[in-house]
Write a protein that holds these residues in place. Structure first.
Motif, PDB file in Angstrom:
ATOM      1  N   LEU A   1     -70.144  76.205  41.582  1.00 59.65           N
ATOM      2  CA  LEU A   1     -70.600  75.478  42.769  1.00 59.65           C
ATOM      3  C   LEU A   1     -69.411  74.714  43.369  1.00 59.65           C
ATOM      4  O   LEU A   1     -69.175  74.750  44.582  1.00 59.65           O
ATOM      5  CB  LEU A   1     -71.715  74.512  42.370  1.00 59.65           C
ATOM      6  CG  LEU A   1     -72.433  73.857  43.548  1.00 59.65           C
ATOM      7  CD1 LEU A   1     -73.281  74.892  44.271  1.00 59.65           C
ATOM      8  CD2 LEU A   1     -73.288  72.703  43.079  1.00 59.65           C
ATOM      9  N   LEU A   2     -68.669  74.058  42.477  1.00 60.18           N
ATOM     10  CA  LEU A   2     -67.503  73.306  42.936  1.00 60.18           C
ATOM     11  C   LEU A   2     -66.489  74.231  43.591  1.00 60.18           C
ATOM     12  O   LEU A   2     -65.919  73.919  44.642  1.00 60.18           O
ATOM     13  CB  LEU A   2     -66.833  72.594  41.753  1.00 60.18           C
ATOM     14  CG  LEU A   2     -67.469  71.272  41.355  1.00 60.18           C
ATOM     15  CD1 LEU A   2     -66.787  70.704  40.128  1.00 60.18           C
ATOM     16  CD2 LEU A   2     -67.367  70.280  42.523  1.00 60.18           C
ATOM     17  N   LEU A   3     -66.284  75.392  42.950  1.00 59.38           N
ATOM     18  CA  LEU A   3     -65.337  76.368  43.502  1.00 59.38           C
ATOM     19  C   LEU A   3     -65.786  76.821  44.883  1.00 59.38           C
ATOM     20  O   LEU A   3     -64.978  76.953  45.802  1.00 59.38           O
ATOM     21  CB  LEU A   3     -65.209  77.578  42.584  1.00 59.38           C
ATOM     22  CG  LEU A   3     -64.157  77.432  41.481  1.00 59.38           C
ATOM     23  CD1 LEU A   3     -64.196  78.629  40.540  1.00 59.38           C
ATOM     24  CD2 LEU A   3     -62.774  77.302  42.105  1.00 59.38           C
ATOM     25  N   GLY A   4     -67.099  77.055  44.990  1.00 60.71           N
ATOM     26  CA  GLY A   4     -67.648  77.475  46.276  1.00 60.71           C
ATOM     27  C   GLY A   4     -67.397  76.417  47.329  1.00 60.71           C
ATOM     28  O   GLY A   4     -66.936  76.714  48.436  1.00 60.71           O
ATOM     29  N   LEU A   5     -67.668  75.165  46.930  1.00 63.11           N
ATOM     30  CA  LEU A   5     -67.434  74.045  47.853  1.00 63.11           C
ATOM     31  C   LEU A   5     -65.970  73.983  48.242  1.00 63.11           C
ATOM     32  O   LEU A   5     -65.608  73.813  49.407  1.00 63.11           O
ATOM     33  CB  LEU A   5     -67.844  72.734  47.183  1.00 63.11           C
ATOM     34  CG  LEU A   5     -69.301  72.346  47.386  1.00 63.11           C
ATOM     35  CD1 LEU A   5     -69.643  71.132  46.542  1.00 63.11           C
ATOM     36  CD2 LEU A   5     -69.551  72.049  48.857  1.00 63.11           C
ATOM     37  N   LEU A   6     -65.131  74.137  47.198  1.00 68.83           N
ATOM     38  CA  LEU A   6     -63.681  74.077  47.415  1.00 68.83           C
ATOM     39  C   LEU A   6     -63.263  75.158  48.402  1.00 68.83           C
ATOM     40  O   LEU A   6     -62.513  74.913  49.348  1.00 68.83           O
ATOM     41  CB  LEU A   6     -62.964  74.272  46.087  1.00 68.83           C
ATOM     42  CG  LEU A   6     -61.478  73.945  46.101  1.00 68.83           C
ATOM     43  CD1 LEU A   6     -61.265  72.465  46.303  1.00 68.83           C
ATOM     44  CD2 LEU A   6     -60.814  74.396  44.806  1.00 68.83           C
ATOM     45  N   LEU A   7     -63.792  76.372  48.163  1.00 72.04           N
ATOM     46  CA  LEU A   7     -63.464  77.487  49.055  1.00 72.04           C
ATOM     47  C   LEU A   7     -63.870  77.142  50.478  1.00 72.04           C
ATOM     48  O   LEU A   7     -63.112  77.324  51.430  1.00 72.04           O
ATOM     49  CB  LEU A   7     -64.195  78.761  48.606  1.00 72.04           C
ATOM     50  CG  LEU A   7     -64.079  79.936  49.580  1.00 72.04           C
ATOM     51  CD1 LEU A   7     -62.679  80.534  49.517  1.00 72.04           C
ATOM     52  CD2 LEU A   7     -65.116  81.009  49.313  1.00 72.04           C
ATOM     53  N   PHE A   8     -65.097  76.597  50.586  1.00 72.79           N
ATOM     54  CA  PHE A   8     -65.616  76.268  51.910  1.00 72.79           C
ATOM     55  C   PHE A   8     -64.714  75.252  52.602  1.00 72.79           C
ATOM     56  O   PHE A   8     -64.293  75.439  53.730  1.00 72.79           O
ATOM     57  CB  PHE A   8     -67.034  75.722  51.769  1.00 72.79           C
ATOM     58  CG  PHE A   8     -67.688  75.411  53.081  1.00 72.79           C
ATOM     59  CD1 PHE A   8     -68.078  76.434  53.922  1.00 72.79           C
ATOM     60  CD2 PHE A   8     -67.905  74.096  53.469  1.00 72.79           C
ATOM     61  CE1 PHE A   8     -68.661  76.152  55.134  1.00 72.79           C
ATOM     62  CE2 PHE A   8     -68.490  73.807  54.669  1.00 72.79           C
ATOM     63  CZ  PHE A   8     -68.877  74.839  55.509  1.00 72.79           C
ATOM     64  N   VAL A   9     -64.396  74.198  51.820  1.00 70.98           N
ATOM     65  CA  VAL A   9     -63.583  73.121  52.398  1.00 70.98           C
ATOM     66  C   VAL A   9     -62.192  73.642  52.768  1.00 70.98           C
ATOM     67  O   VAL A   9     -61.696  73.417  53.867  1.00 70.98           O
ATOM     68  CB  VAL A   9     -63.470  71.942  51.404  1.00 70.98           C
ATOM     69  CG1 VAL A   9     -62.375  70.982  51.846  1.00 70.98           C
ATOM     70  CG2 VAL A   9     -64.793  71.216  51.317  1.00 70.98           C
ATOM     71  N   LEU A  10     -61.597  74.402  51.821  1.00 77.46           N
ATOM     72  CA  LEU A  10     -60.246  74.926  52.079  1.00 77.46           C
ATOM     73  C   LEU A  10     -60.256  75.891  53.247  1.00 77.46           C
ATOM     74  O   LEU A  10     -59.410  75.834  54.133  1.00 77.46           O
ATOM     75  CB  LEU A  10     -59.692  75.627  50.836  1.00 77.46           C
ATOM     76  CG  LEU A  10     -59.215  74.699  49.713  1.00 77.46           C
ATOM     77  CD1 LEU A  10     -58.646  75.506  48.568  1.00 77.46           C
ATOM     78  CD2 LEU A  10     -58.153  73.747  50.250  1.00 77.46           C
ATOM     79  N   ALA A  11     -61.261  76.791  53.223  1.00 79.30           N
ATOM     80  CA  ALA A  11     -61.289  77.826  54.252  1.00 79.30           C
ATOM     81  C   ALA A  11     -61.575  77.221  55.616  1.00 79.30           C
ATOM     82  O   ALA A  11     -60.903  77.534  56.592  1.00 79.30           O
ATOM     83  CB  ALA A  11     -62.340  78.876  53.907  1.00 79.30           C
ATOM     84  N   THR A  12     -62.543  76.302  55.650  1.00 77.09           N
ATOM     85  CA  THR A  12     -62.837  75.709  56.954  1.00 77.09           C
ATOM     86  C   THR A  12     -61.702  74.789  57.352  1.00 77.09           C
ATOM     87  O   THR A  12     -61.387  74.640  58.510  1.00 77.09           O
ATOM     88  CB  THR A  12     -64.172  74.953  56.953  1.00 77.09           C
ATOM     89  OG1 THR A  12     -64.131  74.015  55.892  1.00 77.09           O
ATOM     90  CG2 THR A  12     -65.333  75.913  56.787  1.00 77.09           C
ATOM     91  N   GLY A  13     -61.072  74.182  56.307  1.00 77.46           N
ATOM     92  CA  GLY A  13     -59.877  73.380  56.578  1.00 77.46           C
ATOM     93  C   GLY A  13     -58.819  74.274  57.205  1.00 77.46           C
ATOM     94  O   GLY A  13     -58.157  73.902  58.156  1.00 77.46           O
TER      95      GLY A  13
ATOM     96  N   GLY B   1     -71.184  80.560  49.582  1.00 73.80           N
ATOM     97  CA  GLY B   1     -72.481  80.775  48.949  1.00 73.80           C
ATOM     98  C   GLY B   1     -72.422  81.960  47.998  1.00 73.80           C
ATOM     99  O   GLY B   1     -72.883  81.897  46.846  1.00 73.80           O
ATOM    100  N   ALA B   2     -71.851  83.046  48.476  1.00 76.16           N
ATOM    101  CA  ALA B   2     -71.723  84.257  47.661  1.00 76.16           C
ATOM    102  C   ALA B   2     -70.916  83.950  46.414  1.00 76.16           C
ATOM    103  O   ALA B   2     -71.263  84.382  45.304  1.00 76.16           O
ATOM    104  CB  ALA B   2     -71.056  85.357  48.472  1.00 76.16           C
ATOM    105  N   LEU B   3     -69.886  83.183  46.587  1.00 74.87           N
ATOM    106  CA  LEU B   3     -69.036  82.828  45.444  1.00 74.87           C
ATOM    107  C   LEU B   3     -69.833  82.043  44.408  1.00 74.87           C
ATOM    108  O   LEU B   3     -69.752  82.308  43.208  1.00 74.87           O
ATOM    109  CB  LEU B   3     -67.827  82.010  45.906  1.00 74.87           C
ATOM    110  CG  LEU B   3     -66.900  81.578  44.769  1.00 74.87           C
ATOM    111  CD1 LEU B   3     -66.056  82.736  44.288  1.00 74.87           C
ATOM    112  CD2 LEU B   3     -66.021  80.425  45.183  1.00 74.87           C
ATOM    113  N   VAL B   4     -70.664  81.097  44.897  1.00 78.94           N
ATOM    114  CA  VAL B   4     -71.454  80.276  43.972  1.00 78.94           C
ATOM    115  C   VAL B   4     -72.422  81.160  43.198  1.00 78.94           C
ATOM    116  O   VAL B   4     -72.530  81.079  41.967  1.00 78.94           O
ATOM    117  CB  VAL B   4     -72.222  79.168  44.735  1.00 78.94           C
ATOM    118  CG1 VAL B   4     -73.193  78.480  43.807  1.00 78.94           C
ATOM    119  CG2 VAL B   4     -71.235  78.178  45.321  1.00 78.94           C
ATOM    120  N   LEU B   5     -73.132  82.065  43.910  1.00 76.87           N
ATOM    121  CA  LEU B   5     -74.095  82.949  43.257  1.00 76.87           C
ATOM    122  C   LEU B   5     -73.395  83.795  42.207  1.00 76.87           C
ATOM    123  O   LEU B   5     -73.848  83.885  41.061  1.00 76.87           O
ATOM    124  CB  LEU B   5     -74.766  83.842  44.299  1.00 76.87           C
ATOM    125  CG  LEU B   5     -75.876  83.154  45.107  1.00 76.87           C
ATOM    126  CD1 LEU B   5     -76.458  84.109  46.130  1.00 76.87           C
ATOM    127  CD2 LEU B   5     -76.969  82.637  44.158  1.00 76.87           C
TER     128      LEU B   5
END
Ligand code: C2E
Ligand code: CA
Ligand code: CA
Length: 792
Positions: A324-336, A34-38
């Motif tokens: 937003l995509l980067l944030g999602l990517l981070l989320f997916v990668l990090a949670t992955g 979220g922070a990354l997206v903002l």
């Protein structure tokens, strides 16, 4: 007192230090994303702004570039015109009274109209004083066709002088009969004569306004430096009419939407021409072309890129979407990654379990058992009233089950045994598997509880229950021996080692029982260790010797052969029996060399006896270890060839259990031996699990019925039945049967009644040394028959 050891932990390097719990890390990464997206959206807006600014300055730059391009095109056009003017002026200076024809020749050589599309007309204007006007007109109109309109000055009227065109060419059809007086409405012409500077002015013809350019022409070409000289040498003006629209249009080619205006200002004269108005006038720039000319370009700022004015908002949107995509990517990668770490954790736990547990039974392995034993000892130091015990459990005959029914059956037996041990114990007791068929039980018992010995007896009982194999049709009965170590020890290793000593004792006492550790067992074990060390030197020191026990034909009572039985003359222990050192020799591998020595010595002795006229053969015992090694065949062959005995007079005795190890390999080895021509006998027959089917695979000549059946004949009807069956089996397969350990006449009579072929035992003769055998053989030749012997 030792300190309490920590429970055995997973190996530290297997544990990931940053393993986070799933949900916690999920929240963390969601926040981070979220922070990354903002931050990304904010950065996008800033970037879009910067780009907008940059784009604006870029388009300003682009506009200025266009303007400069437009201006320089105009400047070039003007320079062209000036070149033409200068060229014409030079021509006129040289020919002040040149004719129209001469001027036309010049202009066509210059290709003036073709090269200067903006040029509308060019001509030479002279000052005609009023008095000379008629002569001027006459000369001008000379040669004109009759009927041509008469020449008239415009504007009409009498003036002291007229400025009239003398020669010239024009793109537009000017009436040749109209003489435009350039000085009538315009003073700049005369001023130009005096200053020597050209003049520019708008010339209107009809609805069109042109640019008029005049330049004074002086005799000799150059402009005189003084006013008097200029007036004196002045011959006329060279004048041009230019359509500035042509120049402006050409300059604006490739720059749509731009408007341009040319302004000429010198002294009092100012001329402005402008192109069509631009649609937008976002910017304008004025360029000084020098010599009085200024060009102003105005128009819309050029829009950048394909997206035009939308490009900046689109850029902001695009960049935000990217964040937003980067944030999602981070989320997916990090949670992955978190999921991967979780997986690692699981795997680590699994590996940790695997590292400490036995794969087959799932029981604690040696490492964990030792750790639990350390903990048991530590607890026992704090509670000495309780008894700590280690039970070393070993299955009897497991190897035979494994070899007979296969490894799957063996695994099944081990699994069931593990389960039974666990079920037979309390929760907090430990059952572990050390490997193979060895299990360990760790327990503590108080005064009111069952003693470790009682527990061991119960476990042995439970393990005796037959175990159903896969499919449930077949089941195997197995027994276990248990060694027990009780009480305090310095280390867990010591506790288990003592339990192992006790196990050895339980096995030695006949298996299927337990034994509690006593110090003498350790002494015995130490004795065995010493024996092993001594055994290594025994061959070299020639400490082995053979005893011989005769084998009789139970019918004819003849001595058929002699079994060689090894003895060890130990320097301090005296004569050591084979049962005390053959197992050690097998464990250490020394049995190969010892067996080779027995074969050579037995054959050598047989050769001696045969040379002395004896017709007997010799039997040599071969251990399972020897049978498994390739060297055996060579050893036998060498012993035969060395001694020169007939191979058929050598019998190799191999125990039934040794053959059942690996039936196929044994059959192959027996075939190799048989090929040498030797005889083969199965020793201790009836104790193993061989079936008729297996027996058929072995090229054997004799079955030696195990001593236990003969000794049990008097007490067990089973023994008699088994002897009967074994003798019948021999007859069926045409294999000789031999009963060993015949100690009394009843046994002998029973065996004779069963028609057992041969016999051996203390009743006839104990194992004797070579000398005693020779005496025995000499004696039997003269002495009464076996019947007499058995009757006595
Ligand atoms: P084995 O092959 O079954 O040998 C027979 C054993 O029974 C001998 O014990 C013999 O002394 C004993 N015996 C013979 N008649 C009687 C009897 O009437 N009553 C009783 N109670 N015992 C009798 P020994 O010589 O102590 O040998 C023990 C075992 O050691 C042998 O059992 C054999 O398996 C092994 N052995 C002996 N010599 C050798 C050898 O040179 N090489 C190998 N590999 N093993 C040997
Ligand atoms: Ca034997
Ligand atoms: Ca035997």
């Amino acid at each position: 007192m030792g300190t309490v050891p920590a429970p055995l932990a997973l190996p530290v390097d297997l544990r990931h230090p940053r393993l986070a719990r799933g949900s916690r890390s999920l929240r963390f990464w969601a926040l981070a994303a979220g922070a990354l997206v903002l931050a990304g959206v904010a950065a996008s807006l800033v970037a879009a702004n910067v780009v907008a600014d940059d784009r604006a300055s870029n388009s300003q730059l682009a506009f200025e570039n266009s303007s400069r391009e437009v201006a320089s095109t105009l400047k070039l056009a003007i320079q062209h015109e000036q070149d033409l003017v200068v060229s014409a002026a030079t021509f006129m200076a040289a020919n002040p009274h040149g004719s129209q024809a001469q001027f036309l020749a010049w202009s066509s050589s210059e290709r003036a109209l073709a090269r200067y599309p903006e040029l509308q007309g060019i001509g030479f204007v002279v000052i005609v004083p009023a008095a000379r006007l008629p002569a001027f007109i006459a000369r001008l109109t000379a040669g004109r066709p009759a009927g041509t309109a008469p020449y008239s000055v415009l504007p009409a009227g009498k003036r002291p002088f007229y400025c009239l065109g003398a020669v010239g060419i024009s793109r537009i059809a000017l009436s040749a009969s109209v003489g435009l007086d350039f000085c009538a409405s315009n003073t700049t012409t005369l001023t130009a004569r005096d200053t020597g500077l050209g003049s520019y002015y708008p010339v209107s013809v009809g609805f069109t306004t042109w640019l008029g350019i005049d330049t004074p022409v002086y005799r000799g070409g150059a402009t005189p430096s003084t006013l008097q000289a200029r007036r004196r040498q002045f011959v006329g003006w060279l004048g041009e009419a230019i359509d500035p629209g042509v120049i402006l249009r050409r300059a604006l080619e490739g720059h749509p939407g731009i408007e341009v205006s040319m302004r000429y200002a010198r002294g009092a004269s100012t001329v402005v021409f402008a192109s069509d108005k631009a649609s937008h006038r976002d910017a304008s720039t004025t360029i000084d072309l020098r010599n009085g000319w200024k060009v102003t370009v105005a128009g819309p700022l050029p829009a950048g890129g394909m997206l035009g004015e939308w490009s900046v908002p689109l850029l902001a949107i695009g960049l935000s979407a990217l964040s937003l995509l980067l944030g999602l990517l981070l989320f997916v990668l990090a949670t992955g990654r978190a999921r991967a770490l979780q997986l690692v954790e699981e795997k680590t736990r699994q590996l940790g379990h695997q590292a400490l547990h036995d794969g087959l039974t799932g029981l604690p392995n040696r490492a964990l058992v030792l750790d639990r034993a350390e903990q048991l000892l530590a607890r026992n130091r704090r509670h000495p009233d309780r008894v700590a015990a280690a039970l070393y459990v070993d299955l009897d005959g497991f190897k035979t089950v494994n070899d007979t029914y296969g490894h799957a059956a063996g695994d099944r037996v081990l699994t069931v045994v593990g389960r039974r041990l666990q079920e037979g114990l309390r929760e907090h007791d430990t059952v572990g598997r050390l490997g193979g068929d060895e299990f360990v039980v760790l327990l503590e018992s108080g005064a009111q509880e069952a003693s470790p010995a009682t527990v061991a007896a119960r476990l042995i009982d439970e393990l005796r229950e037959p175990i159903a194999l896969a499919g449930g049709e077949r089941s195997v009965a197995i027994s276990a021996s248990i060694g027990i170590a009780l009480g305090q020890r310095e280390t867990a290793d010591e506790l288990l080692r003592d339990a192992d000593f006790a196990l050895y004792e339980a096995k030695a006492l006949g298996k299927d029982r337990y034994a509690v550790f006593e110090h003498r067992m350790q002494a015995a074990a130490q004795g065995r260790a010493e024996l092993e060390a001594d055994l290594g030197k025994a061959l070299e020191l020639d400490e082995f010797f053979l005893l011989y026990q005769p084998i009789f034909d139970l019918t004819s009572q003849d001595v058929l052969g002699i079994e060689a039985l090894i003895r060890w003359r130990h320097p301090t222990r005296g004569i050591v029996e084979p049962d005390a050192f053959i197992p050690i020799a097998e464990e250490s591998g020394l049995i190969s060399a010892i067996g080779r020595w027995v074969l050579r010595e037995a054959c050598r002795q047989l050769a001696v006896w045969q040379a002395g006229g004896e017709t007997i053969g010799v039997s040599v015992n071969v251990s399972a270890y020897q049978l498994d090694r390739d060297g055996l065949v060579d050893d036998v062959e060498q012993a035969i060839s060395e001694s020169g005995v007939d191979p058929g007079s050598l019998t190799l005795e191999i125990t039934e259990t040794a053959l059942m190890h690996d039936v196929d390999a044994a059959a192959r080895r027996l075939a190799q031996l048989k090929a040498l021509g030797v005889r083969l006998a199965i020793d201790d027959f009836g104790t193993g699990y061989s079936s008729l089917a297996y027996l058929r695979q072995f090229p054997v000549d004799a079955l030696k019925i195990d001593r236990s059946f003969i000794s049990n004949l008097a007490t067990s009807s089973d023994a008699a039945a088994i002897i009967h069956a074994l003798v019948q089996l021999g007859k069926t397969l045409s294999i000789e049967t031999l009963a060993e350990g015949i100690e009394d006449h009843d046994q002998l009579r029973e065996l004779q009644r069963e028609q057992c072929d041969q016999g051996q035992g203390f009743l006839f003769a104990r194992p004797l040394d070579a000398n005693a055998i020779e005496a025995f053989l000499a004696e039997t030749r003269q002495s009464p028959s076996l019947d007499a012997l058995s009757r006595s």
